[in-house]
Design an enzyme around this catalytic site. Structure first.
Site, PDB file in Angstrom:
ATOM      1  CE  LYS A   1      -3.929   2.260   2.424  1.00 12.40           C
ATOM      2  NZ  LYS A   1      -5.158   1.467   3.722  1.00 12.40           N
TER       3      LYS A   1
ATOM      4  CB  SER B   1      -8.407   3.657   2.751  1.00 11.60           C
ATOM      5  OG  SER B   1      -7.188   2.711   3.171  1.00 11.60           O
TER       6      SER B   1
ATOM      7  CB  SER C   1      -8.132   0.344   5.656  1.00 12.53           C
ATOM      8  OG  SER C   1      -9.052   1.860   5.770  1.00 12.53           O
TER       9      SER C   1
END
Ligand SMILES: [Mg+2]
Ligand SMILES: [Zn+2]
Lengths: 496, 479, 105
Positions: free
Chosen positions: A80, A155, A179
């Protein structure tokens, strides 16, 4: 079967048996990426092909000499884009860090590097991990491989979509209020949020420090255990990292789960849950019982206070964590400023997207004088009650079973103008962050062709038994092997 | 008649701690290096970096707390103080808010051998220092150096117990002495390792409610603190006498102009949005730790000051200068082990030895001369075999070379000649060599004996006992 | 409890965000919706509850006081990435801090 379709474990086994090379694995995923990435948009930054191949060649060379740094050596993966990678852009999907290249590696970056895994690129996300749909990326939204009109969740939407679309064998995401788990649920992959303190946050760009944890997104439970084994462990650079013996999570897999006591809190099946999701989860519960697990309904009375509590704690910490982006030392600096105050105002107003600004504002408000007691202090007290709910249940039960998300993937744009509805996507996941306990989402079925996730929550540092449980359940659920039929032109084929 | 207004002063002192590394990272804690050389991702607040607390900071701060008679909290925690300024890279300072490390102490203000006031310490807390901003007016740009960023600090806040600018100065003297004794800080105000802000208000004498206070900043020496406060007393008195109201504000001491002036900009009232620092677990200190720390404390300067007067009969003045540093006081007491006459040791220490230290710009602990040296020298003096003039020379030699006094005396043959037999030979010799002076004396100029004695001293390189030889001349030449 | 546009402006100033007129109106509306939801916390009796300031039971996490010289290359890289002028002198830099400027907070 294409190489890229393999799980990380199968790919590792093929490497071990010398059936494939790391170069071949890399070629395979790069081929896959060139086919589908334009429709998934899971990456923010792809590392140069030659750089990746050189790394793969080196790992192959070492392996030929009998030196491999871990079982996953040579397996391609993604991080990420809020995890620091030295010299490689790390943007948090924000304009304010658009050109930022960190001068050091995050703890997890180091660990995966030492393990010999091959970094393919940085995954898209909601800006600063604030969002539940990956639509808040400053660059572009990521699409759900199961239906490219829909969001992948967030996210860590990029991390989840990349794994679901077989563009990488696994990825890491970060989970502040769901997330990792919510996008895992929406993309039909496995996503784990470890116990707070199990994985070092050093080099993870903070959103809300007391809630953030890094976790793996993988194709199945075994992969999850393997990746967790690599990234878990004490790190003296993170004061909240807990000193513990290293555990072999894989060794739990395949053990019997008969006799496990599982709690099913009724509050997680009430507010806003979609019927198809409830059905899917209840199917899984029936399977558990067939496996000899005792499932009982319980009450966790403070569940409905978790989301408001989360939005105060999370935004308050975020308002402070994101104050450093002011154009002074690194990242974006707005042009044309004559004085310091203008530098601050212009840089921050132009650099942050609207959701980030909204949360900074909310957090600043909650902490500001006159409101601190009513909002922030009360949220900390509510947090105590939410944790107590978990402590009470764990006195009598090994695990808690709930849905991960109240609904499957929703259509892009649908919730963008309505922050509160968007926030409700995290209604079942924020509790684990507030309590600091581990939680995992595994796919448990399809609703109208879209994956549904099942959440298992455990006692602090009980990841081993959670994985043991999920591994056994996964076999029975029959989801494994289902793939989004995303084709090169982005058209979806029927799910078989 | 009592004065019309009473002065009320409280101080906020920031002290940098003497550690090897910074409070939350391993960068060196050093002053005066090239800009931005002692920095790392942590103290620069780079995204993703995290703090780890330095154990020496805890020990030094606890030592300071105990030395200031504070109650050290069994539980304390870190908080974030949020504000934007370029010298603060994270835009928050890690500090302590509602659970400081220590509370409720006091400092006994001693003067002329007795306590003149007990100044309460309200709190002592930990925090990190900020960087330094260098304004370039011409280029209209400000440069930032983050070397100081993350240097460990304790902030010490007193109650409004000081009653004059002079007391404020005296408080700082004692505070500095205590912090030096305990090795907590080097307290170099010129390097910023001790910084002091003051709150001052006036109230009609005999009343108890506090007046409207003014905060004064930018005082860069103890003297400046006193002068700034003195200025402020006069300024506030004038306002009050004219029937005005003192504005609650922050004022800046202007050393050059000798005035305080209203300050604007970053020091305006702020909403700091304190909240618990999630990246740092709290501190829990148990009795074992605290009693061990207590046990390791040296005798503190106030105690030593009083004891030196009582046990050694020193005057308040002598006791004050001898206890002004721990090393000096130790030197004094160690010398007494070799030569137990406190008055003489005190005289030689504060007289001759201080002179030598001053001219060589050295501290007592970086010279080769030890208490043994001084003790031995004083013993030789008592034996009456060394003149005090020569003793001073021997001291200097010892001071420079580290040689023991007896060694020097022997090497240079400096022992006083008092034997009459030996001296008579010299007397004869001088009389033969200087007939004119002898005649002068015989003619009635009795002062001429001084010249003859001088010659005898010269001939013996000062070793002749001047009293004995004068008597011998007088006897030989007749009165 | 209602949040006014003025309060939104105050909070924006505290957070060093310049909001457009539309943003101010939008955020004011959204704040009121979100805060109304958050106010369900008021249903709880929190009187004798300790605030959870830290997630774990960790205490006294300390590091040895050992200084490591900073890595020159790293500092150079950080400075290179910095947006100000005069980096070659080893400084970060910002436009002038205006004396007497008061942010309306
Ligand atoms: Mg302070
Ligand atoms: Zn540092």
């Amino acid at each position: 079967m294409n190489l890229y379709e393999k799980t990380a474990y199968d790919a590792a086994m093929a490497l071990e048996k010398k059936e494939v090379t790391s170069v071949e694995l890399v070629e395979s995923v790069l081929g896959r990426i060139s086919e589908v990435e334009k429709n998934v948009k899971g990456f923010i930054h792809l590392i140069e092909r030659e750089t990746i191949l050189e790394e793969a060649r080196e790992i192959d060379r070492l392996r030929a000499k009998g030196q491999r740094s871990s079982i996953l050596a040579g397996v391609p993966m993604a991080l990420k884009d809020n995890m620091c990678t030295m010299g490689i852009p790390t943007t948090c999907a924000s304009r304010i860090l658009e050109d930022y290249r960190p001068p050091y590696n995050a703890h997890v970056t180091e660990k995966l590097q030492q393990a010999g895994t091959v970094l393919i690129g940085k995954a898209n996300m909601d800006e600063f991990a604030m969002g539940s749909s990956t639509e808040n990326s400053a660059f572009y939204p990521t699409h759900n491989p199961w239906d490219t009109n829909r969001v992948p969740g967030g996210s860590s939407g990029g991390s989840a979509a990349l794994v679901a679309a077989d563009e990488v064998f696994f990825s890491l995401g970060s989970d502040t209020g769901g997330s990792v788990r919510q996008p895992a649920s929406l993309c039909g992959v496995v996503g784990l949020k470890p116990t707070y303190g199990l994985v070092s946050r050093y080099g993870l760009i903070a959103f809300a420090s007391s809630l953030d944890q890094i976790g793996p997104l993988t194709k199945d439970v075994r992969d999850c255990a393997m990746v967790l084994e690599i990234i878990a462990g004490n790190d003296s650079r993170d004061s909240t990292s807990v000193p513990r013996e290293k555990e072999s999570y894989s060794s739990y897999l395949g053990r019997d789960i008969k006799g496990f006591k599982v709690a099913m809190p009724k509050e997680y099946f009430q507010e806003g849950i979609e019927e198809a999701v409830r059905e899917s989860v209840m199917n899984a519960v029936v399977l558990c019982i067939k496996l000899g697990v005792e499932v009982e309904e319980v009450s966790m009375p403070h569940t409905s206070y978790a989301l408001p509590c989360y939005y105060l704690v999370g935004t308050a910490e975020a308002s402070s964590n994101l104050a450093r982006y002011d154009g002074v030392q690194y990242g974006f600096r707005a042009p044309d400023q004559d004085n310091l105050i203008e530098l601050y105002l212009k840089t921050r107003s132009q650099g942050f997207g609207s959701e980030v600004k909204r949360r900074i504002m909310l957090g600043t408000y909650a902490l500001s004088s006159g409101y601190y007691d009513a909002y922030y202090l009360n949220s900390l007290k509510a947090r105590t009650l939410i944790r107590q709910d978990f402590e009470n249940v764990f006195q009598n039960y090994d695990l808690i079973i709930t849905p991960t998300s109240p609904s499957p993937a929703f259509v892009r744009g649908e919730r963008l103008d309505d922050p509160l509805t968007m926030y409700l996507s995290d209604i079942y996941t924020t509790t684990a962050n507030l309590a600091g306990v581990p939680a995992i989402s595994i796919p448990c079925g399809l609703a109208d062709g879209l994956p549904v996730g099942l959440q298992i929550i455990g006692r602090p540092f009980d990841e081993g038994r959670m994985l043991q449980f999920c591994f056994a359940l996964e076999k029975m659920l029959g989801f494994k092997g289902l793939k989004p039929k995303i084709s090169a032109d982005g058209v979806l084929k029927d799910v078989s | 008649m009592s004065p019309e207004y009473e002065v009320v002063i409280g101080l906020e002192v920031h002290v940098e701690l003497l550690t090897e590394s910074k409070i939350f990272c391993s960068c060196p804690n050093r002053f005066g290096e090239a800009p931005n050389t002692n920095v790392c991702p942590v103290c620069l607040g780079l995204p993703g970096s995290l703090p780890v607390f330095n154990e020496s900071v805890l020990e030094l701060a606890v030592r300071a707390s105990l030395a200031l008679n504070c109650t050290v909290s069994s539980y304390s925690k870190f908080d974030r103080k949020n504000y934007f300024y370029p010298d603060l890279p994270k835009a928050y300072q890690v500090s302590q808010y509602d659970f400081p490390l220590a509370k409720e102490g006091f400092l006994d203000l001693l003067k002329d051998g007795r306590s003149i006031r007990k100044v309460r310490i309200e709190r002592l807390h930990l925090e990190e220092d900020a960087g330094k901003l260098i304004h370039d007016q011409k280029e209209s740009i400000s440069y930032v150096d983050y070397n100081r960023c993350g240097v460990p600090l304790v902030e010490i806040v007193t109650a409004p117990d000081l009653r004059s600018p002079g007391e404020a100065h005296l408080f700082l003297d004692w505070l500095k002495k205590i912090l030096l004794y305990t090795g907590v800080s080097d307290c170099k105000m010129e390097e910023g390792s001790l910084r002091c802000d003051a709150n001052i208000s006036l109230r009609p004498s005999g009343t108890e409610t506090l007046g409207r206070k003014v905060e004064i900043k930018n005082m860069n020496s103890f003297r400046a603190v006193q002068k700034g406060l003195e200025y402020e007393v006069i300024r506030q008195k004038q306002i009050l006498r004219a029937g005005g109201r003192v504005a609650m504000e922050t004022r800046r001491w202007d050393e050059e102009k000798g005035v305080t002036a209203e300050m604007r900009g970053k020091e305006e009232a702020h909403d700091y949005r304190y909240f618990p620092e999630p990246d740092l677990p709290p501190l829990m200190l148990d009795e074992n730790f605290l009693s061990r720390m207590k046990g390791e404390l040296p005798e503190l300067p106030e105690k030593r000051y009083l004891r030196f007067m009582e046990s050694y009969g020193l005057s308040p003045y002598q006791a004050e200068i001898i206890t002004s540093s721990k090393n000096l006081a130790d030197f004094f007491e160690d010398t007494l082990l070799h030569y137990p006459h406190s008055q003489k040791v005190s005289n030689w220490l504060t007289g001759e030895l201080f002179g030598l230290l001053k001219t060589s710009v050295k501290e007592i602990d970086d010279i080769p001369l030890t208490p043994l040296h001084l003790g031995e020298l004083l013993k030789i003096l008592d034996e009456g075999t060394l003149s005090s003039t020569l003793a001073k020379e021997v001291l200097e030699e010892s001071f420079l070379s580290g040689k023991l006094p007896r060694e020097i005396v022997q090497e240079k043959g400096l022992l006083q000649i008092s034997g009459e037999k030996e001296l008579l030979l010299i007397v004869e010799d001088v009389i033969n060599n200087y007939p004119a002076a002898v005649k002068d004396y015989s003619d009635g100029n009795k002062k001429a004996v001084g010249f003859l004695v001088g010659q005898a001293m010269k001939q013996t390189r000062g070793q002749a006992n001047p009293q004995v030889i004068t008597e011998l001349f007088k006897k030989r030449l007749g009165k | 409890m209602n949040v006014s546009k003025k309060e939104v402006e105050h909070v924006a100033a505290l957070a060093r965000l310049a909001l457009s007129e539309e943003e101010k109106i939008l955020y004011t509306d959204q704040f009121n919706v979100i805060l109304e939801y958050i106010h369900r916390l008021n249903e709880l009796n929190l009187e004798n509850i300790d605030p959870m300031t830290h997630v774990q039971q960790l205490r006294n996490v300390l590091r040895k006081d050992i200084a490591k010289g900073s890595e020159k290359e790293l500092v150079v890289r950080i400075l290179e990435e910095s947006p100000g002028k005069e980096k070659e002198k080893g400084f970060f830099s910002v436009p002038p801090v205006i004396e007497g400027f008061e942010m309306e907070e």
